[in-house]
Design an enzyme around this catalytic site. Structure first.
Site, PDB file in Angstrom:
ATOM      1  N   ASP A 250       0.837  -1.061  -0.323  1.00  0.00           N
ATOM      2  CA  ASP A 250      -0.036  -0.267  -0.059  1.00  0.00           C
ATOM      3  C   ASP A 250       1.449   1.406   0.298  1.00  0.00           C
ATOM      4  O   ASP A 250       1.662   1.304   0.400  1.00  0.00           O
ATOM      5  CB  ASP A 250      -1.037  -0.033   0.823  1.00  0.00           C
ATOM      6  CG  ASP A 250      -1.372   1.224   1.171  1.00  0.00           C
ATOM      7  OD1 ASP A 250      -2.104   1.751   0.246  1.00  0.00           O
ATOM      8  OD2 ASP A 250      -2.783   1.520   2.076  1.00  0.00           O
TER       9      ASP A 250
ATOM     10  N   ASN B 159     -10.319  -2.372  -6.390  1.00  0.00           N
ATOM     11  CA  ASN B 159      -9.612  -1.876  -7.257  1.00  0.00           C
ATOM     12  C   ASN B 159     -10.085  -1.181  -8.730  1.00  0.00           C
ATOM     13  O   ASN B 159      -9.641  -0.523  -8.724  1.00  0.00           O
ATOM     14  CB  ASN B 159      -8.175  -2.715  -7.424  1.00  0.00           C
ATOM     15  CG  ASN B 159      -6.949  -2.213  -5.786  1.00  0.00           C
ATOM     16  OD1 ASN B 159      -6.807  -2.899  -5.768  1.00  0.00           O
ATOM     17  ND2 ASN B 159      -7.490  -0.992  -5.747  1.00  0.00           N
TER      18      ASN B 159
ATOM     19  N   ARG C 168     -12.016   2.275  -8.981  1.00  0.00           N
ATOM     20  CA  ARG C 168     -10.850   3.550  -9.619  1.00  0.00           C
ATOM     21  C   ARG C 168     -10.994   3.517 -10.877  1.00  0.00           C
ATOM     22  O   ARG C 168     -11.811   3.040 -11.594  1.00  0.00           O
ATOM     23  CB  ARG C 168      -9.193   2.976  -9.459  1.00  0.00           C
ATOM     24  CG  ARG C 168      -8.668   2.465  -7.780  1.00  0.00           C
ATOM     25  CD  ARG C 168      -7.360   2.149  -7.489  1.00  0.00           C
ATOM     26  NE  ARG C 168      -7.040   1.926  -6.186  1.00  0.00           N
ATOM     27  CZ  ARG C 168      -6.298   2.586  -5.403  1.00  0.00           C
ATOM     28  NH1 ARG C 168      -5.014   2.672  -6.169  1.00  0.00           N
ATOM     29  NH2 ARG C 168      -6.486   2.276  -4.117  1.00  0.00           N
TER      30      ARG C 168
HETATM   31  C1  FPP Z   1      -1.461   0.340  -3.224  1.00  0.00           C
HETATM   32  O1  FPP Z   1      -1.656   1.623  -3.359  1.00  0.00           O
HETATM   33  C2  FPP Z   1      -1.443  -0.834  -4.620  1.00  0.00           C
HETATM   34  C3  FPP Z   1      -2.226  -1.135  -5.193  1.00  0.00           C
HETATM   35  C4  FPP Z   1      -2.768  -1.069  -5.694  1.00  0.00           C
HETATM   36  C5  FPP Z   1      -1.405  -2.938  -5.838  1.00  0.00           C
HETATM   37  C6  FPP Z   1      -0.290  -2.866  -6.041  1.00  0.00           C
HETATM   38  C7  FPP Z   1       0.381  -2.803  -7.000  1.00  0.00           C
HETATM   39  C8  FPP Z   1       1.522  -2.420  -7.421  1.00  0.00           C
HETATM   40  C9  FPP Z   1       2.662  -2.729  -6.664  1.00  0.00           C
HETATM   41  C10 FPP Z   1       2.137  -2.045  -8.965  1.00  0.00           C
HETATM   42  C11 FPP Z   1       2.491  -3.657  -9.396  1.00  0.00           C
HETATM   43  C12 FPP Z   1       2.341  -4.965  -9.409  1.00  0.00           C
HETATM   44  C13 FPP Z   1       2.503  -6.015  -9.722  1.00  0.00           C
HETATM   45  C14 FPP Z   1       2.608  -6.947  -9.359  1.00  0.00           C
HETATM   46  C15 FPP Z   1       3.596  -5.653 -11.295  1.00  0.00           C
HETATM   47  P1  FPP Z   1      -2.139   2.397  -3.589  1.00  0.00           P
HETATM   48  O2  FPP Z   1      -2.556   3.404  -4.878  1.00  0.00           O
HETATM   49  O3  FPP Z   1      -3.472   2.529  -2.827  1.00  0.00           O
HETATM   50  O4  FPP Z   1      -1.484   3.943  -2.788  1.00  0.00           O
HETATM   51  P2  FPP Z   1      -2.585   4.789  -1.851  1.00  0.00           P
HETATM   52  O5  FPP Z   1      -3.412   4.213  -0.615  1.00  0.00           O
HETATM   53  O6  FPP Z   1      -1.278   5.819  -1.456  1.00  0.00           O
HETATM   54  O7  FPP Z   1      -3.215   5.689  -2.648  1.00  0.00           O
END
Ligand code: FPP
Length: 246
Positions: free
Chosen positions: A26, A74, A77
């Site tokens: 996250d 997700n 989004r």
């Molecule tokens: C949370 O950050 C993360 C995700 C939505 C998913 C994780 C995705 C990756 C690490 C990138 C690609 C994955 C792979 C396997 C190549 P957020 O957007 O919720 O962060 P925030 O809470 O700060 O907005």
């Protein structure tokens, strides 16, 4: 370097390495926002962290690594962000083939993968087949995953088994429930890590983490490093796991 050599060098006890580590990755969005960048840049940097942590896990000798890459929530989004995450996933599934083959890592997934776009599914299926014979570590990506949906799916199969007379209601036990989940072939996580400081489980592996140790770090996922991962594993090794027994 052998896993024993790495664990010894890093101060880890090879005998107490967790078998299964699960991670809620996250903070990509906040990482980008702090730098006045587009959220997608945070996901791109996050994908680099995935590579670092997969490699470290394999070297340490972790048998199962499960990453929350895309939740059922997700999908809500923006279309642009979902498309970017799908592009990054597809890219990862191609570029990391070499790493998975070199390190003997088998790819696996949990979640409603049928909801992924056709081209991502095709690439995923190629990487799953390519790595199917690998034995040293299982890398599981949770894709379009939600624990409640997983439990509902399991309840339906169990109810059908009862209705069609294959099992009796009385015979349903924890083992039957576990067998109905996506994670049927893996042990429950020993350790659940969440980055970015949120004190939430966010619909991840609800049944499976009943006795998992929790580690929450304020570090945002793109900044999460091999060093911090090792520090969390060292801390884990000093904990006394009781499984509810005094
Ligand atoms: C949370 O950050 C993360 C995700 C939505 C998913 C994780 C995705 C990756 C690490 C990138 C690609 C994955 C792979 C396997 C190549 P957020 O957007 O919720 O962060 P925030 O809470 O700060 O907005």
């Amino acid at each position: 370097m052998s896993s024993d050599a790495l664990t010894t060098q890093s101060g880890l006890d090879p005998a107490k390495v967790p078998r299964h580590v699960a991670i809620i990755m996250d903070g990509n969005g906040r990482w980008a926002k702090q730098r006045l960048m587009n959220r997608v840049r945070g996901h791109e940097k996050g994908a680099e962290t995935v590579r670092t942590i997969v490699t470290a896990s394999r070297e340490i000798g972790i048998a199962f690594l499960t990453l929350y890459a895309f939740s059922t929530e997700n999908w809500q989004r923006s279309a642009a962000e979902v498309a970017a995450l799908m592009r990054l996933l597809k890219n990862f599934l191609v570029t990391e083939r070499d790493l998975m083959m070199r390190h003997d890592i088998r790819l696996s997934t949990i979640g409603e993968v049928e909801r992924l776009p056709e081209d991502v599914r095709a690439t995923l299926s190629e990487t799953l087949s390519l790595t199917a014979g690998n034995r040293s570590m299982v890398l599981t990506l949770a894709l379009s995953y939600g624990a409640r949906a997983e439990i509902v799916r399991m309840v339906r199969t169990v109810a059908t088994d009862v209705l069609e007379g294959r099992i009796s209601a009385e015979s349903i036990d924890e083992k039957r429930v576990s067998q109905g989940l996506y994670t049927r072939d893996m042990p429950d996580p020993d350790l659940l890590i969440r980055t970015s400081g949120e004190m939430r489980i966010s619909n991840f592996l609800l049944w499976q983490i009943a006795y998992s140790e929790l580690a929450i770090t304020k570090t945002l996922w793109p900044d999460f490093s091999r060093e911090e991962y090792l520090a969390i594993l060292q801390d884990y090794q000093h904990r006394e796991r009781r499984f509810g027994i005094a």
